[in-house]
Design a protein around this motif. Structure first.
Motif, short mmCIF file in Angstrom:
data_model
loop_
_atom_site.label_atom_id
_atom_site.label_comp_id
_atom_site.label_asym_id
_atom_site.label_seq_id
_atom_site.Cartn_x
_atom_site.Cartn_y
_atom_site.Cartn_z
N ILE A 123 41.78 43.02 48.68
CA ILE A 123 41.35 41.90 47.84
C ILE A 123 40.20 42.41 46.98
N ILE A 124 40.19 42.00 45.71
CA ILE A 124 39.02 42.25 44.86
C ILE A 124 38.48 40.88 44.48
N GLU A 125 37.21 40.66 44.86
CA GLU A 125 36.55 39.40 44.51
C GLU A 125 35.89 39.57 43.15
N ALA A 126 36.21 38.64 42.25
CA ALA A 126 35.59 38.63 40.93
C ALA A 126 35.26 37.20 40.57
N MET A 127 34.00 36.93 40.31
CA MET A 127 33.54 35.59 39.93
C MET A 127 33.98 34.54 40.95
N LYS A 128 33.79 34.83 42.21
CA LYS A 128 34.08 33.92 43.33
C LYS A 128 35.58 33.67 43.53
N LEU A 129 36.43 34.45 42.84
CA LEU A 129 37.87 34.33 43.02
C LEU A 129 38.37 35.56 43.78
N MET A 130 39.22 35.33 44.77
CA MET A 130 39.79 36.42 45.56
C MET A 130 41.14 36.80 44.96
N ASN A 131 41.24 38.04 44.47
CA ASN A 131 42.45 38.53 43.82
C ASN A 131 43.14 39.53 44.74
N GLU A 132 44.36 39.21 45.18
CA GLU A 132 45.11 40.12 46.05
C GLU A 132 45.69 41.24 45.20
N ILE A 133 45.51 42.48 45.66
CA ILE A 133 46.04 43.64 44.97
C ILE A 133 47.24 44.14 45.78
N GLU A 134 48.39 44.20 45.12
CA GLU A 134 49.64 44.54 45.80
C GLU A 134 50.05 45.97 45.50
N SER A 135 50.85 46.53 46.42
CA SER A 135 51.37 47.88 46.23
C SER A 135 52.41 47.88 45.12
N GLU A 136 52.34 48.90 44.30
CA GLU A 136 53.29 49.03 43.19
C GLU A 136 54.57 49.72 43.63
N VAL A 137 54.54 50.40 44.79
CA VAL A 137 55.70 51.14 45.29
C VAL A 137 55.77 51.01 46.81
N SER A 138 56.92 51.34 47.35
CA SER A 138 57.06 51.47 48.80
C SER A 138 56.70 52.91 49.15
N GLY A 139 56.00 53.10 50.26
CA GLY A 139 55.61 54.44 50.65
C GLY A 139 54.57 54.42 51.74
#
Length: 164
Positions: A123-139
């Motif tokens: 998760i990257i928190e920016a301006m009190k919002l939690m943004n989920e970062i997903e994998s771009e590939v399987s591996g």
């Protein structure tokens, strides 16, 4: 800051209806307020202190030159790991990096874990919002390059994933 980064910041501000943002780096300070006003202030130039010239001391008669010292043996270079076979997962925004959904929870992934495309990595928190970062590939997650709670910059590499 380049135009792409500025556009990304302005777009995020508009999407999240943020009234004001101030971004300060060693090079500049940027303040953006809704309503069209943009203020850019360049950082002050660093002060350089010049040493004062000193009059040279009188030189005595030259002494015989000592024998040159043997050159030190060159240090062996540490081989750098070849990362070209990995997919770099980069931060899409500026914020604070979190490996788990809460302080007492297990991390989303650990080095060596198998992940699927679309699986949440952090998760990257920016301006009190939690943004989920997903994998771009399987591996397989080979390296996690950021510590929990550490600030990250736009475009900074967070993970190295070896595609399956």
């Amino acid at each position: 800051m380049n135009a792409k980064e500025l556009k990304s910041i302005l777009q995020a501000l508009q999407e999240h209806e943020v009234a004001e943002l101030t971004l300060e780096t060693p090079d500049y300070k940027l303040t953006v307020r809704r309503g069209g006003e943009i203020q850019y202030v360049a950082a002050p130039a660093p002060v350089v202190i010049q040493p004062q010239a000193v009059a040279p001391a009188p030189t005595p008669a030259p002494a015989p030159a000592p024998a040159p010292a043997p050159a030190p043996a060159p240090k062996p270079e540490t081989p750098k790991e070849d990362t070209s076979k990995y997919v770099e997962v980069k931060a899409p925004i500026v914020g604070t990096f979190y490996r788990a959904p809460s302080p007492d929870a297990e991390p989303f992934v650990k080095e060596g874990d198998m992940v699927k495309k679309g699986q949440v990595l952090c998760i990257i928190e920016a301006m009190k919002l939690m943004n989920e970062i997903e994998s771009e590939v399987s591996g397989v997650v080979r390296k996690i390059l950021v510590s929990n709670g550490e600030p990250v910059e736009y475009g900074q590499t967070l993970f190295l994933i070896e595609p399956a």
